[in-house]
Motif scaffolding. Sequence first.
Motif, PDB file in Angstrom:
ATOM      1  N   TYR A 232      15.612  76.763  24.978  1.00  0.00           N
ATOM      2  CA  TYR A 232      15.747  77.948  24.138  1.00  0.00           C
ATOM      3  C   TYR A 232      17.196  78.195  23.700  1.00  0.00           C
ATOM      4  CZ  TYR A 232      10.961  79.396  25.233  1.00  0.00           C
ATOM      5  OH  TYR A 232       9.592  79.476  25.361  1.00  0.00           O
ATOM      6  N   GLY A 233      18.168  77.620  24.398  1.00  0.00           N
ATOM      7  CA  GLY A 233      19.568  77.896  24.078  1.00  0.00           C
ATOM      8  C   GLY A 233      19.875  79.363  24.340  1.00  0.00           C
ATOM      9  N   ASN A 234      20.754  79.951  23.523  1.00  0.00           N
ATOM     10  CA  ASN A 234      21.029  81.386  23.643  1.00  0.00           C
ATOM     11  C   ASN A 234      19.781  82.156  23.220  1.00  0.00           C
ATOM     12  OD1 ASN A 234      23.678  80.787  24.351  1.00  0.00           O
ATOM     13  ND2 ASN A 234      24.409  80.940  22.223  1.00  0.00           N
ATOM     14  N   HIS A 235      19.238  82.925  24.126  1.00  0.00           N
ATOM     15  CA  HIS A 235      18.002  83.631  23.801  1.00  0.00           C
ATOM     16  C   HIS A 235      17.973  84.999  24.460  1.00  0.00           C
ATOM     17  CE1 HIS A 235      16.878  82.200  27.777  1.00  0.00           C
ATOM     18  NE2 HIS A 235      15.812  82.982  27.745  1.00  0.00           N
ATOM     19  N   ILE A 236      17.093  85.853  23.944  1.00  0.00           N
ATOM     20  CA  ILE A 236      16.909  87.218  24.439  1.00  0.00           C
ATOM     21  C   ILE A 236      15.436  87.424  24.735  1.00  0.00           C
ATOM     22  CG2 ILE A 236      17.027  89.670  23.820  1.00  0.00           C
ATOM     23  CD1 ILE A 236      19.390  88.954  21.974  1.00  0.00           C
ATOM     24  N   ARG A 237      15.162  88.072  25.853  1.00  0.00           N
ATOM     25  CA  ARG A 237      13.804  88.512  26.186  1.00  0.00           C
ATOM     26  C   ARG A 237      13.815  90.034  26.313  1.00  0.00           C
ATOM     27  NH1 ARG A 237      10.375  84.312  28.907  1.00  0.00           N
ATOM     28  NH2 ARG A 237      11.611  82.401  28.993  1.00  0.00           N
ATOM     29  N   ILE A 238      12.896  90.681  25.634  1.00  0.00           N
ATOM     30  CA  ILE A 238      12.780  92.141  25.710  1.00  0.00           C
ATOM     31  C   ILE A 238      11.460  92.500  26.376  1.00  0.00           C
ATOM     32  CG2 ILE A 238      12.625  94.292  24.401  1.00  0.00           C
ATOM     33  CD1 ILE A 238      14.349  93.037  22.254  1.00  0.00           C
ATOM     34  N   GLU A 239      11.556  93.280  27.443  1.00  0.00           N
ATOM     35  CA  GLU A 239      10.370  93.797  28.139  1.00  0.00           C
ATOM     36  C   GLU A 239       9.979  95.105  27.465  1.00  0.00           C
ATOM     37  OE1 GLU A 239       7.286  94.454  30.210  1.00  0.00           O
ATOM     38  OE2 GLU A 239       8.460  92.773  31.021  1.00  0.00           O
ATOM     39  N   HIS A 240       8.804  95.106  26.822  1.00  0.00           N
ATOM     40  CA  HIS A 240       8.366  96.279  26.068  1.00  0.00           C
ATOM     41  C   HIS A 240       7.474  97.216  26.882  1.00  0.00           C
ATOM     42  CE1 HIS A 240       9.864  94.548  22.288  1.00  0.00           C
ATOM     43  NE2 HIS A 240       9.328  93.397  22.693  1.00  0.00           N
ATOM     44  N   HIS A 250      17.414  80.282  20.303  1.00  0.00           N
ATOM     45  CA  HIS A 250      18.358  79.480  19.503  1.00  0.00           C
ATOM     46  C   HIS A 250      19.393  80.356  18.790  1.00  0.00           C
ATOM     47  CE1 HIS A 250      15.492  76.382  20.401  1.00  0.00           C
ATOM     48  NE2 HIS A 250      14.569  76.872  19.592  1.00  0.00           N
ATOM     49  N   LEU A 251      19.771  81.483  19.390  1.00  0.00           N
ATOM     50  CA  LEU A 251      20.686  82.422  18.755  1.00  0.00           C
ATOM     51  C   LEU A 251      22.120  81.872  18.703  1.00  0.00           C
ATOM     52  CD1 LEU A 251      19.452  85.710  20.465  1.00  0.00           C
ATOM     53  CD2 LEU A 251      18.839  84.859  18.193  1.00  0.00           C
ATOM     54  N   TYR A 252      22.836  82.334  17.695  1.00  0.00           N
ATOM     55  CA  TYR A 252      24.260  82.018  17.590  1.00  0.00           C
ATOM     56  C   TYR A 252      25.048  82.865  18.598  1.00  0.00           C
ATOM     57  CZ  TYR A 252      28.939  82.629  15.560  1.00  0.00           C
ATOM     58  OH  TYR A 252      30.288  82.749  15.367  1.00  0.00           O
ATOM     59  N   SER A 273      21.562  77.788  16.157  1.00  0.00           N
ATOM     60  CA  SER A 273      20.834  76.537  16.364  1.00  0.00           C
ATOM     61  C   SER A 273      21.163  75.971  17.743  1.00  0.00           C
ATOM     62  CB  SER A 273      21.190  75.528  15.268  1.00  0.00           C
ATOM     63  OG  SER A 273      20.376  74.375  15.362  1.00  0.00           O
ATOM     64  N   THR A 274      21.263  76.864  18.748  1.00  0.00           N
ATOM     65  CA  THR A 274      21.591  76.428  20.101  1.00  0.00           C
ATOM     66  C   THR A 274      20.341  75.927  20.808  1.00  0.00           C
ATOM     67  OG1 THR A 274      21.294  78.692  20.918  1.00  0.00           O
ATOM     68  CG2 THR A 274      23.523  78.043  20.276  1.00  0.00           C
ATOM     69  N   GLY A 275      20.542  75.150  21.879  1.00  0.00           N
ATOM     70  CA  GLY A 275      19.412  74.613  22.635  1.00  0.00           C
ATOM     71  C   GLY A 275      18.738  73.475  21.898  1.00  0.00           C
ATOM     72  N   ARG A 276      17.467  73.323  22.132  1.00  0.00           N
ATOM     73  CA  ARG A 276      16.690  72.230  21.526  1.00  0.00           C
ATOM     74  C   ARG A 276      16.260  72.653  20.120  1.00  0.00           C
ATOM     75  NH1 ARG A 276      11.482  69.950  21.255  1.00  0.00           N
ATOM     76  NH2 ARG A 276      11.387  67.741  21.835  1.00  0.00           N
ATOM     77  N   SER A 277      17.163  72.500  19.178  1.00  0.00           N
ATOM     78  CA  SER A 277      16.934  72.979  17.812  1.00  0.00           C
ATOM     79  C   SER A 277      17.427  71.946  16.821  1.00  0.00           C
ATOM     80  CB  SER A 277      17.657  74.303  17.590  1.00  0.00           C
ATOM     81  OG  SER A 277      17.610  74.687  16.236  1.00  0.00           O
ATOM     82  N   GLU A 278      16.690  71.789  15.737  1.00  0.00           N
ATOM     83  CA  GLU A 278      17.059  70.803  14.724  1.00  0.00           C
ATOM     84  C   GLU A 278      17.916  71.400  13.620  1.00  0.00           C
ATOM     85  OE1 GLU A 278      14.040  69.116  12.033  1.00  0.00           O
ATOM     86  OE2 GLU A 278      14.576  67.172  12.865  1.00  0.00           O
ATOM     87  N   ALA A 279      17.798  72.712  13.382  1.00  0.00           N
ATOM     88  CA  ALA A 279      18.538  73.373  12.305  1.00  0.00           C
ATOM     89  C   ALA A 279      18.568  74.868  12.594  1.00  0.00           C
ATOM     90  CB  ALA A 279      17.873  73.100  10.962  1.00  0.00           C
TER      91      ALA A 279
END
Length: 323
Positions: A232-240, A250-252, A273-279
């Motif tokens: 996922y690279g740089n990522h955010i999880r929000i508990e709703h 894949h956040l910058y 495009s962080t982590g396992r990302s092509e673009a």
Amino acid sequence: MSKVKYYYDSDTLSYKKISKKPGRFFGRFVLFIIASALFSILFLFIAGRFIDSPEEKALRRELANMQLQYDLLNSKMAEAEAVLANVEERDNNIYRVYFEANPIPEEQRLAGFGGINRYKKLEGYDNSEMITETAKRLDILTKRIVVQSKSLDEIKKLAEDKEKLLAAIPAIQPVSNEDLTRMASGYGYRSDPFTKIRKFHYGMDFTAPRGTPVYASGDGVVERADNQSSGYGNHIRIEHGYGYVSLYAHLYKYNVRRNQRVKRGDLIGFVGSTGRSEAPHLHYEVFKDGERINPINFYYGSLSAEEYAALLEKATQENESLD
């Protein structure tokens, strides 16, 4: 001058003149009249069977027009059935799930009408089957609409005391349409960009330039804002709450921190495009009770009907994902 005719008399061994009898001419005339009458009757009979009268032509045109109208009616009913089926699916799989109401069985929605033959009066005509089937479809469609209307009334009543739930549900698109390059890939089987193997893609990929704003899709608390999850690279999880979690991968960079409370529409990060990302793109997922579900059903808060239909068409195309 008429010719004189003779005949040979074998008794007298002489030729005798043939005299014309008035009755014979009259008999031939009567025979001609009868033959003409019979021929006229026969002609009228044949013409009546193979040549349409103006009234018959008008009736045939009217019948053809009625058949065309029935075909158009069936076509419009097919469109209405498709739209209603989509509403019913969302009702069972989203709305009633939101409010912990039991789904309405398909048998109840599609049930016909038992007992007496409601369509007996339509039998006995050349097009009885077509008319009867159309009447049945219209009756079932009407019943489905009534069932759906009652279901929506029930959902409305359940929603009156659940404003917090509605605010928590991830109900908007996390990237604004104005910032999108395209919707690259939807939920379902897709071709992996690295291995080229067909596998299940559990989210939606939104292609946008690096640095494009990413918004929280519902109220909640930031559970994670890091790069400690593989791929996922740089990522955010929000508990709703209420069993809902949204993930933005894949956040910058981030615009929130762990345990921060956010509201729907708050800026939480930027496309990268962080982590396992092509673009550069945003990979977005929605969880309900720990299970990944299709995010396409959760954009009613930010898209018009036309925009939703266009997004739905793109999301169902089986192509190559970006992660």
